[in-house]
Scaffold this active site. Structure first.
Site, mmCIF file in Angstrom:
data_model
loop_
_atom_site.group_PDB
_atom_site.id
_atom_site.type_symbol
_atom_site.label_atom_id
_atom_site.label_comp_id
_atom_site.label_asym_id
_atom_site.label_seq_id
_atom_site.Cartn_x
_atom_site.Cartn_y
_atom_site.Cartn_z
ATOM 1 N N HIS A 133 53.985 22.120 98.966
ATOM 2 C CA HIS A 133 54.509 22.433 100.658
ATOM 3 C C HIS A 133 55.308 21.337 100.869
ATOM 4 O O HIS A 133 55.108 20.062 100.464
ATOM 5 C CB HIS A 133 53.193 22.280 101.318
ATOM 6 C CG HIS A 133 52.644 20.960 101.337
ATOM 7 N ND1 HIS A 133 51.225 20.707 101.015
ATOM 8 C CD2 HIS A 133 53.125 19.771 101.362
ATOM 9 C CE1 HIS A 133 51.039 19.263 100.874
ATOM 10 N NE2 HIS A 133 51.986 18.822 101.043
ATOM 11 N N HIS A 188 55.517 13.334 93.517
ATOM 12 C CA HIS A 188 56.628 12.796 94.459
ATOM 13 C C HIS A 188 56.183 11.653 95.166
ATOM 14 O O HIS A 188 54.903 11.284 95.473
ATOM 15 C CB HIS A 188 56.975 13.854 95.579
ATOM 16 C CG HIS A 188 55.914 14.570 96.342
ATOM 17 N ND1 HIS A 188 54.627 15.146 95.920
ATOM 18 C CD2 HIS A 188 55.775 14.546 97.824
ATOM 19 C CE1 HIS A 188 53.949 15.759 97.081
ATOM 20 N NE2 HIS A 188 54.770 15.070 98.007
ATOM 21 N N GLU A 226 48.553 14.481 96.084
ATOM 22 C CA GLU A 226 48.039 15.874 96.763
ATOM 23 C C GLU A 226 47.778 16.819 95.722
ATOM 24 O O GLU A 226 47.102 17.846 95.963
ATOM 25 C CB GLU A 226 49.382 16.515 97.447
ATOM 26 C CG GLU A 226 49.884 15.762 98.718
ATOM 27 C CD GLU A 226 51.011 16.067 99.475
ATOM 28 O OE1 GLU A 226 51.232 15.537 100.412
ATOM 29 O OE2 GLU A 226 51.681 16.974 98.721
ATOM 30 N N HIS A 234 48.839 15.662 107.330
ATOM 31 C CA HIS A 234 49.909 14.811 107.176
ATOM 32 C C HIS A 234 50.054 13.699 108.816
ATOM 33 O O HIS A 234 50.971 13.092 108.857
ATOM 34 C CB HIS A 234 51.120 15.268 106.994
ATOM 35 C CG HIS A 234 51.431 15.723 105.785
ATOM 36 N ND1 HIS A 234 50.669 17.256 105.498
ATOM 37 C CD2 HIS A 234 52.008 15.420 104.339
ATOM 38 C CE1 HIS A 234 50.846 17.399 104.089
ATOM 39 N NE2 HIS A 234 51.718 16.410 103.455
HETATM 40 C C1 DHB Z 1 57.999 16.223 101.234
HETATM 41 C C2 DHB Z 1 57.045 16.624 100.581
HETATM 42 C C3 DHB Z 1 55.547 16.828 100.846
HETATM 43 O O1 DHB Z 1 54.603 16.856 100.322
HETATM 44 C C4 DHB Z 1 55.555 16.559 102.371
HETATM 45 O O2 DHB Z 1 54.415 16.709 102.910
HETATM 46 C C5 DHB Z 1 56.837 16.378 103.232
HETATM 47 C C6 DHB Z 1 57.893 15.899 102.621
HETATM 48 C C7 DHB Z 1 59.572 16.060 100.937
HETATM 49 O O3 DHB Z 1 59.554 16.056 99.534
HETATM 50 O O4 DHB Z 1 60.442 16.150 101.418
HETATM 51 FE FE FE Z 2 52.802 16.772 101.620
#
Ligand code: DHB
Ligand code: FE
Length: 283
Positions: free
Chosen positions: A12, A193, A240, A59
């Site tokens: 997401h 990430h 996540e 979040h």
């Molecule tokens: C991004 C990834 C995420 O899981 C999130 O919650 C907000 C931003 C991103 O890569 O920009």
């Molecule tokens: Fe996220």
């Protein structure tokens, strides 16, 4: 009893909301990501789920650092989206399924999970965008949802082992639900990430691919890692992927295993290594 059809998982990312709103699915940057979905749309058209249990991580929209539950289960008749500050369109409310919510809550508490029950719950991009991705033809996905929030924002996080046990208990609750509904379990988040700090932009393709493989053939694989080991391997937000673990664990209670319907992996969208997967429970 209810039928547990299988599981879905997807990354997401707020930028997806913008791409959907602008119709950028065929743009070169977005196409390799959106191309992961049509085989799953075809499968969803066949199995026709009516209720979706969504493992996602809030979040900061519904819970903030001052009050942070480890596990929170929605028990509302309707879930509203609200502005998170990303500049993406706010989506219409999603229908809840209080009957399944309370079935899950009762079973989790009986299994000694001390969950927060939420009769009001705002849902963020992690809950709304995946439903748009899997049901793009609809203004609002034609399903009722039960959102289950797992804290991946403030340490200490629940261990991967604990998340796996939570998923198993949710799978049991669905299978013991006195209903004729067809139910799917969905996970949203990951894959690797990291959005901030010295390692901002960190992605770990080798780890992600091992994790995706484990979803099919070795579902407990990721339970060997502590929260900090997961951060090291997947990044501060890559944790996540615990949602995927909960989803996969929910599918272990049928006993007959799963079949992979489809999966896709693409780097990057925004700062994230994206994954999507559909798993079908074997009868
Ligand atoms: C991004 C990834 C995420 O899981 C999130 O919650 C907000 C931003 C991103 O890569 O920009
Ligand atoms: Fe996220």
């Amino acid at each position: 009893m209810a039928t547990l059809l299988g599981g879905l998982a997807t990354s997401h990312i707020p930028a997806i909301g913008n791409a959907l709103a602008k119709g950028w699915q065929q743009e070169p940057y977005w196409k390799p990501f959106f191309d992961g979905f049509p085989p799953i749309h075809r499968w969803l058209n066949q199995v026709r789920p009516e209720v979706v249990v969504v493992f996602y991580n809030d979040h900061g929209l519904n819970f903030f650092l001052d009050k942070m539950p480890t596990f929170a289960v929605g028990a509302a008749a309707e879930y509203h989206n609200a502005d998170e500050g990303w500049g993406i369109p706010t989506l219409p409310p999603l229908a809840g399924c209080p009957d399944l919510s309370w079935q899950i809550i009762r079973h989790l508490v009986a299994c000694e999970f001390d969950v927060v029950t939420c009769q009001e719950m705002l849902v963020d991009h992690a809950c709304t965008l995946p439903l748009k991705l899997f049901w793009p033809e609809y203004e609002v996905a034609p399903v009722q949802i039960v959102p289950i929030d797992i804290n991946t924002v403030q340490f200490p996080l629940p261990t991967a082992r604990r998340v796996y046990k939570l998923g198993q208990a949710v799978g049991e609750a669905i299978q013991r639900w006195d209903s004729d509904k067809r139910v799917l379990v969905m996970a949203t988040g990951g894959l690797s990430h990291q959005l901030e700090g010295e390692r901002a932009g960190f992605i770990n393709k080798a780890f992600d691919q091992q994790f995706l493989e484990s979803m099919v053939s070795n579902p407990e694989w990721a339970t060997q890692f502590s929260d900090l080991e997961l951060v090291e391997r997947a990044g501060t937000q890559g944790v996540e992927l615990l949602m995927w673990l909960a989803m996969r664990a929910a599918l272990t209670r049928g006993g007959a295993g799963v079949r992979k319907v489809h999966s896709n992996y693409h780097i990057p969208i925004s700062n994230t290594a994206t994954g999507v997967m559909a798993l079908e429970c074997l009868a």
